[in-house]
Design an enzyme around this catalytic site. Structure first.
Site, short mmCIF file in Angstrom:
data_model
loop_
_atom_site.label_atom_id
_atom_site.label_comp_id
_atom_site.label_asym_id
_atom_site.label_seq_id
_atom_site.Cartn_x
_atom_site.Cartn_y
_atom_site.Cartn_z
N GLU A 136 -12.13 -8.95 0.10
CA GLU A 136 -11.54 -8.22 1.27
C GLU A 136 -12.12 -8.59 2.41
O GLU A 136 -12.46 -7.64 3.16
CB GLU A 136 -10.90 -6.92 1.21
CG GLU A 136 -9.95 -6.89 -0.15
CD GLU A 136 -9.27 -5.42 -0.11
OE1 GLU A 136 -9.66 -4.52 0.68
OE2 GLU A 136 -8.49 -5.27 -0.92
N TYR A 173 -1.34 -3.92 -3.78
CA TYR A 173 -1.16 -2.56 -4.32
C TYR A 173 0.38 -2.08 -4.35
O TYR A 173 1.12 -2.27 -3.32
CB TYR A 173 -2.08 -1.69 -3.89
CG TYR A 173 -3.47 -1.77 -4.15
CD1 TYR A 173 -3.85 -1.23 -5.29
CD2 TYR A 173 -4.44 -2.39 -3.28
CE1 TYR A 173 -5.21 -1.24 -5.65
CE2 TYR A 173 -5.60 -2.60 -3.80
CZ TYR A 173 -6.06 -2.02 -5.09
OH TYR A 173 -7.37 -2.44 -5.68
N GLU A 183 -6.84 -7.64 -7.81
CA GLU A 183 -6.69 -6.21 -7.51
C GLU A 183 -5.29 -5.95 -7.45
O GLU A 183 -4.57 -6.68 -6.50
CB GLU A 183 -7.53 -5.54 -6.27
CG GLU A 183 -8.93 -5.70 -6.25
CD GLU A 183 -9.77 -4.92 -5.23
OE1 GLU A 183 -8.87 -4.03 -4.48
OE2 GLU A 183 -10.54 -5.18 -4.92
O1 AHR Z 1 -9.46 -0.69 -5.57
C1 AHR Z 1 -9.82 0.29 -4.39
C2 AHR Z 1 -10.13 -0.78 -3.15
O2 AHR Z 1 -9.17 -1.21 -2.84
C3 AHR Z 1 -11.34 -1.68 -3.32
O3 AHR Z 1 -12.35 -1.31 -3.17
C4 AHR Z 1 -10.90 -2.64 -2.17
O4 AHR Z 1 -11.23 -4.05 -2.46
C5 AHR Z 1 -9.20 -2.51 -2.00
O5 AHR Z 1 -8.92 -2.15 -0.75
#
Ligand code: AHR
Length: 493
Positions: free
Chosen positions: A176, A246, A301
């Site tokens: 990131e 996410y 992620e």
């Molecule tokens: O998974 C939690 C966090 O989410 C990670 O450290 C980061 O890469 C993302 O923003």
């Protein structure tokens, strides 16, 4: 009355190879993922191998975990690997500034991580420090891990008790870097990437697979710039470009993992389904620069992110995991399977006690979450060939794309694996699936189902579990009835 759903699978229509790494996990020095999670220390009363929890190792082996990413996350760009080697009494104690400001005593470092991967039988995926590290530091880490011979770093590794070099394939160059990894522009990061990657060498017969930091969700410009600057057909500086996404419908109002209404359910499912559009659109950009698919999309992620459980440290990101999360996992993994031509790895955030964890622990107790069971149901797709799989569908929420059915299919060693979810909350579905290219005589199935709020707790660890289920071949067609809120695996041979 159950809804009638038609499906069609054509095994002659191959869609790509499903790399087993699509079923990867992510483990960060965050909350209780590593410490008091995977790593309890050798003096713990909890059964362990050199401090690594035995029950977690066994559970990860059971889902055939193929790859584990470490040490972050945001933590990666603050991690200085030399702090985590050598005598544990001499290791530096530092502040984990990203995650709760707690003391990081570095007792879990390179050797411990590599041993964990060996015990689980998975590939290590190391995320290197670009944000606050140096080119030399990362280059030396690679030398430390992978060089067999005489060199300062290989000698140091031997002095620390590991004579033979490890094999390391997956190396991330930063994490990131558009955010916690340094707030860089894509142009600046692309130059940084090339410099760092250039000095991470292939030693002996170790061949690194280098992964560049990719976009945050829908940042298509980041992908465009990376693809423009990272090379040209036949001459790519990167093997993969990561994507982080996410499942959060509203970052200002995330809500709790176990407290939600129907809208909260369908909104999260629709957010999960958005991964499909993201992959499609990033792939379109990548296809323009790299029509041969040399550079993979690595979704390193993904998963749900809710408010932390009441009474827990806000910096630890500990959340429960219900059947809603199981549906998110099914939607996401089906999507990765369908996009397996470009998506070559994915790592759910995270393995233990953090975000959409597959495993939760409390003291000596350990539970497998509904998400864990979805990984179990999907594991037969690993190393299969994805095949055409169509499903008639229905939208579950007006104004949002929330399909009732999520599915994907693959073939391996003459066996067809279908994973299919009924995401609706009200109706059973009667699926009739036409089969082309295969004429199976045997069908078996397993299912995960329950009330959408159902979850496993330390008092009731098996509330949500996998059961054997009925599927049959009738007149050459697959027939199966799926209850509302369920995920099933069907195997046909
Ligand atoms: O998974 C939690 C966090 O989410 C990670 O450290 C980061 O890469 C993302 O923003």
């Amino acid at each position: 009355m159950a809804k009638q759903i038609k499906m069609l699978i054509n095994t002659d229509d191959k869609q790509g190879h499903i790399n087993r790494e699509i079923y990867g996990n992510f483990s960060e020095h965050l909350g209780r993922c590593i410490y008091n999670g995977i790593y309890v220390g050798e003096d713990s009363d909890i059964l362990n191998i050199h401090g690594l929890r035995k029950d977690i190792i066994d559970a990860l082996k059971n889902i055939k975990l193929p790859v584990l990413r470490w040490p972050g996350g945001c933590f990666a760009d603050e991690y200085h690997w030399k702090d985590g080697i050598g005598d544990k009494n001499d290791r530096k104690k530092i502040i984990n500034t990203n995650w709760g400001g707690v003391v990081e005593d570095n007792s879990f470092g390179t050797h411990e991580f590599m041993e964990l991967c060996e015990l689980v039988g998975c590939e290590p995926y190391i995320a290197g420090n670009v944000g606050s590290g140096t080119v030399r530091e990362l280059s030396e880490w690679v030398e430390y891990m992978t060089f067999d011979g005489v060199s300062p770093m290989a000698d140091l590794r031997k002095k620390n008790g590991h004579e033979k070099a490890w094999k390391l394939k997956y190396l991330g160059i930063g994490n990131e870097n558009w955010g916690c990894g340094g707030h860089m522009t894509p142009e600046y990061y692309a130059d940084q990437y090339k410099q760092f990657a250039n000095f991470c060498k292939n030693y002996n017969d170790n061949k690194l697979y280098k992964i560049a930091c990719g976009p945050n969700a829908a940042d298509y410009n980041w992908t465009e710039v990376m693809m423009k600057k990272l090379g040209r057909p036949g001459e790519w500086f990167a093997d993969g470009l990561s994507l982080h996404f996410y499942t959060v419908p509203d970052w200002n109002n995330k809500g709790y993992a176990t407290e939600f209404d129907r809208d909260g359910y369908y909104d999260v499912l629709s957010a999960a389904g958005y991964i499909d559009e993201l992959i499609t659109r990033h792939s379109e950009i990548m296809n323009r620069y790299d029509p041969d698919g040399s550079v993979a999309l690595i979704v390193d992620e993904w998963g749900t992110w809710y408010d932390v459980e009441k009474g827990t440290n806000p910096g630890f990101l500990f959340q429960q995991n219900t059947m809603r999360d199981a549906m998110v996992a099914a939607i996401s993994l089906n999507s990765f399977n369908r996009h397996c031509k470009r998506v070559k790895m994915a790592n759910i955030a995270q393995a233990v006690n953090v975000l959409q964890a597959v495993i939760l622990t409390e003291g000596e107790m350990m539970i497998k979450t509904p998400t864990y069971h979805v990984f179990d149901l999907f594991k037969d797709h690993q190393d299969g060939d994805a095949v055409y799989c169509y499903s008639q569908n229905e939208n579950m929420k007006e104004g949002r794309n929330t399909p009732m059915i999520s599915s994907s299919a693959s073939v391996k060693d003459g066996v067809l694996t279908l994973t299919v979810a009924n995401c609706g909350l009200d109706d059973d579905v009667d699926i009739v699936c036409e089969l082309s290219g295969i004429a199976p005589s045997k069908a078996s199935a397993r299912i995960l189902t329950g009330d959408v709020h159902d979850h496993n707790t330390f008092d009731d660890p098996e509330k949500v579990f996998i059961s054997d289920y009925n599927a049959r071949i009738d007149d050459g067609k697959l027939k199966i009835k799926l209850p509302a809120c369920s995920v099933a695996e069907v195997r046909l041979s």
